[in-house]
Structure formats: C-alpha cells, structure tokens
Design an enzyme around this catalytic site. Structure first.
Site, PDB file in Angstrom:
ATOM      1  N   SER A 180      12.669   5.825  24.297  1.00 39.42           N
ATOM      2  CA  SER A 180      12.243   6.103  22.927  1.00 39.42           C
ATOM      3  C   SER A 180      11.244   7.254  22.894  1.00 39.42           C
ATOM      4  O   SER A 180      10.373   7.364  23.761  1.00 39.42           O
ATOM      5  CB  SER A 180      11.607   4.850  22.317  1.00 39.42           C
TER       6      SER A 180
ATOM      7  N   TYR B 291      -0.895  23.965   9.281  1.00 40.46           N
ATOM      8  CA  TYR B 291      -0.737  22.569   9.703  1.00 40.46           C
ATOM      9  C   TYR B 291       0.454  21.928   9.001  1.00 40.46           C
ATOM     10  O   TYR B 291       1.276  21.250   9.639  1.00 40.46           O
ATOM     11  CB  TYR B 291      -2.017  21.787   9.400  1.00 40.46           C
TER      12      TYR B 291
END
Length: 288
Positions: free
Chosen positions: A175, A194
C-alpha cells in the site's frame, strides 16, 4: 540483513506531528518502520529509540532533504558531488531493503507549507530583486519537491524494488498513501505553489493507482483539513477556523488522521485504490 518476517513501512516526515502518529500507529500494528526526517534528527532518533525499546530492531532513521535541489545532502554523502532528488528517494527505499529485505508500505507525508504570493513587491512598489527571484525559485523547488516530485520518485523506487523482489520474499499487502490536502479545491490565499503541488499529488495518486493495480499495489490519498495546528498563529485566527468546521467545531487530532492511514494500509482496505479520503470534519464543504 534481517530475515524479512514482518511487514515494513517507510514514512517520510516521521519525526513529528502527523508523521510521528502514523509511524507509531503502523508500529503498533506490527510493522517495522523506517523513519525519514530532514532536520528533526533529535526527534526522529528519540522516536526510534522508543519504538526499539518496545520491539527490538523495529525502527531505523534515515535523513534526506526532499526538496528538488540537486545539491541537497543525504546520509552518508561526503558532499563532494551533487546528489539528485531521484537518488535520494531511491536510497530511502533501499534503506528498508538493506535493513529488513522488504518494504510493504510507503507513506508520503513529508510536506513543506508556507505562502508564496503571486503579487509581492518591495516597500517602494518595485518588482522583486534578483535575490527575491532566486528565493522564489528555491521555494518552488522545495514545495514541489516535497509535496509532489519526491512522492513520484519514491513511488517509482518502491514499485521497482517490489518488481525485483522474488515472489517467495514478497508480502501479501502492499500500500502507498499520499498525504494530500482536503482544501486543495478551496485554496488558502497566497499559497499558490503549495496548492499546485498538492493538486499534482492528487493526480499522482490516481495515476499511480491505475498503473500499479496489476502488481496489486494499492495507492490512496488521505487529506487532512485542520489538523495538529501550528503554534505561531494567533489563537483568535485558529478559533475562527475551528468554528467553521461543521463536525465538532474543532481541528482533528493526529490520531484521527493516522487511523485512516492505518486502515487504508490494512488488508481490510484491500479493494480500495485510487481514492482520496478527506479527514476534515466537513470543513471542505464550507469554505469558499
């Protein structure tokens, strides 16, 4: 190299805040953890010591700068030659294989976060000087490096090492979790780069999930809203944000976010890939 008998997780930005909570949660679930840090050596080493006291040989620390700057240092480098971000990311994943012989989970948590306004002139109203432009280029390399480019290189290294591992040495549950942002579609004023980088990370999550599905590597995102608030913002400002959260009118705890990460890493989520889960108390439903 220790025999690969337990699952291993690499968590970037693991020394403090959300990263620490994620690392502790995965460790409690039986994972050995590779704790990446940039500048927080004392905190990372203290956490490693705590985890190893609970279960010997279950934690290591690795230092790396994940900004997209070719001259950034890496553990063990003598500084005589530039080290690319691609190499630094590959070495992080390699550290798991060197120490434990495997890497089952990757959590891309490390993230720079600060404003980069589009319009920022000096006191006389002039355009930024050369030094300011250089600072902006550095900020772009830092924000995009930690929030988007490093996760891409880390996922690439993770997948390549998996593909090169003999089937008999592989685990059964792989995962990757990307820590996105619940508010990407409701951006914070002045945080343009950002926001761009976190949007790219969401795209990476979906694209990598599709590409890595044949390998049975799941890729998901977890997007905190108000979580583990910083100390340098005026209390009245934070209370204003908290009051807008529909559920409980507060910020989330680190554990409330890390619990979702740990669930998505577990076999209980084995049919979930390519999704981004918001852990924001409904905050993203309200802010325009």
């Amino acid at each position: 190299m220790t025999a690969p008998t337990v699952p291993v997780a690499l968590v970037t930005g693991a020394a403090k805040r959300l990263g620490r909570s994620i690392a502790e949660g995965l460790h409690a679930e039986g994972y050995a953890v590779c704790l990446h840090y940039h500048r927080s050596a004392a905190e990372a080493n203290a956490l490693s010591a705590t985890l190893n006291a609970r279960r010997p040989n279950s934690a290591i620390t690795v230092q790396a700068d994940l900004s997209n700057v070719a001259t950034a240092p890496v553990s063990g480098a003598d500084g005589s030659a530039p080290v690319t971000l691609f190499t630094r990311c590959a070495e992080l994943v390699a550290a798991c294989y060197t120490h434990w012989g495997r890497c089952d989970v990757l959590v891309n948590n490390a993230s720079s976060f600060y404003p980069t306004p589009l319009l920022r002139n000096d006191e006389d109203g002039h355009e930024p000087c050369v030094g300011d432009r250089e600072a902006m280029e550095t900020a772009t390399a830092d924000l995009f490096g930690s929030n988007a480019i490093a996760p891409y290189f880390l996922i690439k290294a993770f997948a390549h090492r998996f593909a090169g591992t003999p089937a008999k040495h592989r685990g059964t549950n792989y995962s990757i979790i990307n820590m996105v942002d619940a508010m990407t579609n409701q951006p914070l004023l002045g945080y343009t780069i950002y926001t761009m980088a976190k949007g790219a990370l969401e795209g990476l999550t979906r694209s990598a999930a599709l590409e890595l599905a044949p390998l049975q590597i799941r890729v998901n995102g977890v997007g905190p809203g108000l979580s583990v608030l910083v100390d340098d913002m005026p209390p009245a400002v934070w209370e204003g944000h908290r009051s807008k959260v529909p559920l409980y009118q507060r910020d989330s705890s680190a554990a409330e976010v890390s619990d979702v990460v740990i669930f998505l890493c577990s076999s209980k989520a084995k049919y979930i890939t390519g999704t981004c889960v918001k852990v924001d108390g409904g905050y993203s439903l309200t802010r325009a």
